[in-house]
Write a protein that holds these residues in place. Structure first.
Motif, PDB file in Angstrom:
ATOM      1  N   ASP A 172       0.824  -1.228   0.000  1.00  0.00           N
ATOM      2  CA  ASP A 172       0.000   0.000   0.000  1.00  0.00           C
ATOM      3  C   ASP A 172       0.849   1.265   0.000  1.00  0.00           C
ATOM      4  OD1 ASP A 172      -2.400  -1.484   0.091  1.00  0.00           O
ATOM      5  OD2 ASP A 172      -2.257  -1.659   2.262  1.00  0.00           O
ATOM      6  N   ILE A 173       1.719   1.398  -0.982  1.00  0.00           N
ATOM      7  CA  ILE A 173       2.632   2.541  -0.964  1.00  0.00           C
ATOM      8  C   ILE A 173       2.225   3.650  -1.956  1.00  0.00           C
ATOM      9  CG2 ILE A 173       4.624   1.369   0.032  1.00  0.00           C
ATOM     10  CD1 ILE A 173       4.289   1.868  -3.702  1.00  0.00           C
ATOM     11  N   PHE A 174       1.138   3.459  -2.699  1.00  0.00           N
ATOM     12  CA  PHE A 174       0.677   4.524  -3.604  1.00  0.00           C
ATOM     13  C   PHE A 174      -0.462   5.347  -3.015  1.00  0.00           C
ATOM     14  CE2 PHE A 174       2.206   1.995  -7.540  1.00  0.00           C
ATOM     15  CZ  PHE A 174       3.480   2.504  -7.381  1.00  0.00           C
ATOM     16  N   GLN A 175      -1.093   4.849  -1.950  1.00  0.00           N
ATOM     17  CA  GLN A 175      -2.167   5.574  -1.271  1.00  0.00           C
ATOM     18  C   GLN A 175      -3.228   6.066  -2.241  1.00  0.00           C
ATOM     19  OE1 GLN A 175      -2.498   6.171   2.449  1.00  0.00           O
ATOM     20  NE2 GLN A 175      -1.535   4.237   1.873  1.00  0.00           N
ATOM     21  N   GLY A 176      -3.719   5.149  -3.065  1.00  0.00           N
ATOM     22  CA  GLY A 176      -4.783   5.482  -3.999  1.00  0.00           C
ATOM     23  C   GLY A 176      -4.391   6.529  -5.027  1.00  0.00           C
ATOM     24  N   GLY A 177      -3.100   6.680  -5.287  1.00  0.00           N
ATOM     25  CA  GLY A 177      -2.614   7.655  -6.249  1.00  0.00           C
ATOM     26  C   GLY A 177      -2.194   8.972  -5.628  1.00  0.00           C
ATOM     27  N   THR A 204      15.366   5.285  -0.409  1.00  0.00           N
ATOM     28  CA  THR A 204      15.599   3.920  -0.881  1.00  0.00           C
ATOM     29  C   THR A 204      15.681   3.736  -2.391  1.00  0.00           C
ATOM     30  OG1 THR A 204      13.211   3.409  -0.877  1.00  0.00           O
ATOM     31  CG2 THR A 204      14.456   2.951   1.160  1.00  0.00           C
ATOM     32  N   LEU A 205      14.904   4.476  -3.155  1.00  0.00           N
ATOM     33  CA  LEU A 205      14.729   4.126  -4.570  1.00  0.00           C
ATOM     34  C   LEU A 205      16.029   4.177  -5.361  1.00  0.00           C
ATOM     35  CD1 LEU A 205      11.295   5.758  -5.507  1.00  0.00           C
ATOM     36  CD2 LEU A 205      11.788   3.433  -4.723  1.00  0.00           C
ATOM     37  N   LYS A 206      16.944   5.062  -4.984  1.00  0.00           N
ATOM     38  CA  LYS A 206      18.219   5.181  -5.708  1.00  0.00           C
ATOM     39  C   LYS A 206      19.413   4.902  -4.794  1.00  0.00           C
ATOM     40  CE  LYS A 206      16.236   8.491  -8.983  1.00  0.00           C
ATOM     41  NZ  LYS A 206      16.335   9.859  -9.586  1.00  0.00           N
ATOM     42  N   HIS A 207      19.163   4.220  -3.701  1.00  0.00           N
ATOM     43  CA  HIS A 207      20.226   3.930  -2.742  1.00  0.00           C
ATOM     44  C   HIS A 207      21.205   2.921  -3.353  1.00  0.00           C
ATOM     45  CE1 HIS A 207      22.331   2.694   0.874  1.00  0.00           C
ATOM     46  NE2 HIS A 207      21.705   3.638   1.572  1.00  0.00           N
ATOM     47  N   PRO A 208      22.514   3.185  -3.288  1.00  0.00           N
ATOM     48  CA  PRO A 208      23.487   2.274  -3.907  1.00  0.00           C
ATOM     49  C   PRO A 208      23.567   0.896  -3.258  1.00  0.00           C
ATOM     50  CG  PRO A 208      24.605   3.971  -2.613  1.00  0.00           C
ATOM     51  CD  PRO A 208      23.164   4.364  -2.680  1.00  0.00           C
ATOM     52  N   GLY A 209      23.087   0.774  -2.033  1.00  0.00           N
ATOM     53  CA  GLY A 209      23.138  -0.514  -1.352  1.00  0.00           C
ATOM     54  C   GLY A 209      21.865  -1.330  -1.471  1.00  0.00           C
ATOM     55  N   LEU A 210      20.898  -0.802  -2.235  1.00  0.00           N
ATOM     56  CA  LEU A 210      19.607  -1.472  -2.400  1.00  0.00           C
ATOM     57  C   LEU A 210      19.254  -1.559  -3.875  1.00  0.00           C
ATOM     58  CD1 LEU A 210      17.656   0.549   0.324  1.00  0.00           C
ATOM     59  CD2 LEU A 210      18.454  -1.818   0.580  1.00  0.00           C
ATOM     60  N   THR A 211      18.529  -2.607  -4.233  1.00  0.00           N
ATOM     61  CA  THR A 211      17.879  -2.660  -5.543  1.00  0.00           C
ATOM     62  C   THR A 211      16.387  -2.511  -5.296  1.00  0.00           C
ATOM     63  OG1 THR A 211      19.566  -4.094  -6.493  1.00  0.00           O
ATOM     64  CG2 THR A 211      17.437  -4.035  -7.605  1.00  0.00           C
ATOM     65  N   ALA A 212      15.784  -1.502  -5.922  1.00  0.00           N
ATOM     66  CA  ALA A 212      14.389  -1.159  -5.643  1.00  0.00           C
ATOM     67  C   ALA A 212      13.511  -1.342  -6.879  1.00  0.00           C
ATOM     68  CB  ALA A 212      14.294   0.291  -5.165  1.00  0.00           C
ATOM     69  N   SER A 213      12.269  -1.722  -6.622  1.00  0.00           N
ATOM     70  CA  SER A 213      11.280  -1.804  -7.690  1.00  0.00           C
ATOM     71  C   SER A 213       9.926  -1.396  -7.132  1.00  0.00           C
ATOM     72  CB  SER A 213      11.197  -3.236  -8.241  1.00  0.00           C
ATOM     73  OG  SER A 213      10.211  -3.321  -9.266  1.00  0.00           O
ATOM     74  N   LEU A 214       9.193  -0.581  -7.887  1.00  0.00           N
ATOM     75  CA  LEU A 214       7.810  -0.215  -7.572  1.00  0.00           C
ATOM     76  C   LEU A 214       6.889  -1.005  -8.490  1.00  0.00           C
ATOM     77  CD1 LEU A 214       8.206   3.662  -7.301  1.00  0.00           C
ATOM     78  CD2 LEU A 214       7.698   2.112  -5.409  1.00  0.00           C
ATOM     79  N   ILE A 215       5.920  -1.671  -7.892  1.00  0.00           N
ATOM     80  CA  ILE A 215       5.022  -2.529  -8.668  1.00  0.00           C
ATOM     81  C   ILE A 215       3.595  -2.007  -8.541  1.00  0.00           C
ATOM     82  CG2 ILE A 215       4.117  -4.870  -8.949  1.00  0.00           C
ATOM     83  CD1 ILE A 215       6.732  -5.936  -7.929  1.00  0.00           C
ATOM     84  N   PRO A 216       2.960  -1.633  -9.657  1.00  0.00           N
ATOM     85  CA  PRO A 216       1.593  -1.120  -9.605  1.00  0.00           C
ATOM     86  C   PRO A 216       0.568  -2.239  -9.479  1.00  0.00           C
ATOM     87  CG  PRO A 216       2.366  -1.105 -11.858  1.00  0.00           C
ATOM     88  CD  PRO A 216       3.516  -1.582 -11.020  1.00  0.00           C
ATOM     89  N   MET A 217       0.573  -2.896  -8.344  1.00  0.00           N
ATOM     90  CA  MET A 217      -0.328  -4.008  -8.055  1.00  0.00           C
ATOM     91  C   MET A 217      -1.105  -3.662  -6.795  1.00  0.00           C
ATOM     92  SD  MET A 217       0.805  -7.945  -7.196  1.00  0.00           S
ATOM     93  CE  MET A 217       1.599  -8.175  -8.779  1.00  0.00           C
ATOM     94  N   SER A 218      -2.418  -3.860  -6.792  1.00  0.00           N
ATOM     95  CA  SER A 218      -3.259  -3.453  -5.685  1.00  0.00           C
ATOM     96  C   SER A 218      -3.046  -1.959  -5.447  1.00  0.00           C
ATOM     97  CB  SER A 218      -2.954  -4.296  -4.442  1.00  0.00           C
ATOM     98  OG  SER A 218      -3.825  -3.993  -3.397  1.00  0.00           O
ATOM     99  N   GLY A 220      -0.152  -0.726  -4.726  1.00  0.00           N
ATOM    100  CA  GLY A 220       1.267  -0.527  -4.937  1.00  0.00           C
ATOM    101  C   GLY A 220       2.139  -1.283  -3.957  1.00  0.00           C
ATOM    102  N   LEU A 221       3.192  -1.891  -4.467  1.00  0.00           N
ATOM    103  CA  LEU A 221       4.191  -2.562  -3.673  1.00  0.00           C
ATOM    104  C   LEU A 221       5.555  -1.929  -3.941  1.00  0.00           C
ATOM    105  CD1 LEU A 221       3.319  -6.332  -4.354  1.00  0.00           C
ATOM    106  CD2 LEU A 221       2.545  -4.929  -2.436  1.00  0.00           C
ATOM    107  N   LEU A 222       6.346  -1.786  -2.894  1.00  0.00           N
ATOM    108  CA  LEU A 222       7.753  -1.433  -3.026  1.00  0.00           C
ATOM    109  C   LEU A 222       8.567  -2.644  -2.625  1.00  0.00           C
ATOM    110  CD1 LEU A 222      10.263   0.418  -3.256  1.00  0.00           C
ATOM    111  CD2 LEU A 222       9.789   1.183  -0.904  1.00  0.00           C
ATOM    112  N   LEU A 223       9.464  -3.070  -3.502  1.00  0.00           N
ATOM    113  CA  LEU A 223      10.351  -4.182  -3.210  1.00  0.00           C
ATOM    114  C   LEU A 223      11.777  -3.655  -3.098  1.00  0.00           C
ATOM    115  CD1 LEU A 223       7.836  -5.705  -4.263  1.00  0.00           C
ATOM    116  CD2 LEU A 223       9.391  -7.356  -5.320  1.00  0.00           C
ATOM    117  N   LEU A 224      12.457  -4.047  -2.025  1.00  0.00           N
ATOM    118  CA  LEU A 224      13.850  -3.679  -1.819  1.00  0.00           C
ATOM    119  C   LEU A 224      14.677  -4.948  -1.601  1.00  0.00           C
ATOM    120  CD1 LEU A 224      13.546  -0.747   0.771  1.00  0.00           C
ATOM    121  CD2 LEU A 224      13.797  -0.546  -1.720  1.00  0.00           C
ATOM    122  N   ARG A 225      15.740  -5.093  -2.368  1.00  0.00           N
ATOM    123  CA  ARG A 225      16.722  -6.154  -2.128  1.00  0.00           C
ATOM    124  C   ARG A 225      17.929  -5.538  -1.434  1.00  0.00           C
ATOM    125  NH1 ARG A 225      21.441  -8.533  -3.988  1.00  0.00           N
ATOM    126  NH2 ARG A 225      21.441 -10.818  -4.078  1.00  0.00           N
TER     127      ARG A 225
END
Length: 235
Positions: A172-177, A204-218, A220-225
Motif C-alpha cells: 500500500d505505498i501509492f495511497q490510492g494515487g 531507498t529508490l536510488k540507494h546504492p546498497g539497495l535494488t528497488a522496484s515499484l510494482i503497480p499491483m493493488s 502498490g508494492l515497493l520491493l527492496l533487495r
C-alpha cells in the motif's frame, strides 16, 4: 532518423495498464484461495478488515515458492491471513509477526491456534519500533503491512536484521494515487502518510546498497533487495 518504427509503433506500451477492468480480470481469474485461507479471507471481507488483495495473494504464492525463505518477518499481523498464506507456501519457513492491536491479536491467535499446524508462526505483541530492536534473528524476507507513515521509521532497524540478498516488501505505498500528487492536493488527514512515504522513496529508490522496484499491483508494492552487508539510510 530511425525508420524501423513509425511514430505510432508500440502504442500499447504508452497506455496505463492497471485499469479497473484489468484489476477485475486479475481478481476473478487468478487461482482462488482454498480451505482456511478462503475462510479467513471471507471473514475479513465481511468485517471490513483490510488484507492483501487477491492479485497480491497470487504474487506471494509465487514469491514463497520461488524464494523459499527460511526466516520471515512480518510487521502488521491483523487477523493472521498473510502470515498463514506465507506459511502455507513456504512450509520450511519460520515466521515472526508483530502487531499491537489487541482485537486483531486476539483474532490472529485464534487463527494461528486453529490453522498453524506446523507451528511456524511466532506472534509478538507490542510496538514494532521497540520489538524490532530486540529481535535475535536474521531474515531473508520481510513483509511490511502496517502504519504507512512508520515504514521509514521501522526500516533502518529492520535492515540490521535482513541478510545480504534478502527481500523487503512494503504494501500500500501509492495511497490510492495520492503519492503522485502535490501535497496541497492531499487531504490534511493523509499528509503524514504522504510525507512518510516520500521519505521512504527518497531514502531507498536510488540507494546504492539497495535494488528497488515499484510494482503497480493493488495499492502498490515497493520491493527492496539488500545488496550490501551494511546499508545506512540518509536522512
Amino acid at each position: 532518423m530511425v525508420e524501423s518504427y513509425s511514430q505510432n509503433a508500440n502504442h500499447n506500451m504508452r497506455r496505463p495498464v492497471v485499469k479497473e477492468e484489468i484489476v477485475d480480470y486479475m481478481r476473478t481469474h487468478l487461482l482462488e484461495n482454498q480451505g482456511h485461507l478462503a475462510e479467513i479471507e471471507a471473514f475479513a471481507h465481511e468485517h471490513n478488515i483490510p488484507i492483501i488483495q487477491h492479485e497480491v495473494v497470487a504474487y506471494f504464492r509465487l514469491l514463497m515458492k520461488t524464494l523459499a525463505p527460511k526466516h520471515i518477518l512480518e510487521i502488521g499481523t491483523a487477523i493472521g491471513f498473510s502470515a498463514l498464506l506465507m506459511a502455507e507456501f513456504a512450509p520450511e519457513s519460520q515466521i515472526t509477526t508483530i502487531d499491537r492491536n489487541p482485537e486483531m491479536i486476539g483474532l490472529a491467535k485464534e487463527n494461528f491456534d486453529q490453522y498453524d499446524s506446523r507451528k511456524q508462526i511466532r506472534l509478538l505483541e507490542g510496538d514494532a519500533v521497540d520489538l524490532i530492536k530486540g529481535l535475535d534473528q536474521e531474515y531473508d524476507f520481510v513483509f511490511m503491512d502496517s502504519a504507512k507513515s512508520k515504514y521509514i521509521v521501522f526500516l533502518p532497524e529492520i535492515l540490521k536484521h535482513v541478510k545480504k540478498g534478502g527481500l523487503i516488501v512494503f504494501d500500500d505505498i501509492f495511497q490510492g494515487g495520492d503519492i503522485a500528487k502535490p501535497i496541497e492536493e492531499v487531504r490534511r488527514g493523509q499528509r503524514t502518510i504522504y510525507r512518510g512515504l516520500h521519505r521512504l522513496f527518497d531514502s531507498t529508490l536510488k540507494h546504492p546498497g539497495l535494488t528497488a522496484s515499484l510494482i503497480p499491483m493493488s495499492d502498490g508494492l515497493l520491493l527492496l533487495r539488500k545488496d550490501e552487508d551494511d546499508v545506512i539510510l540518509s536522512d
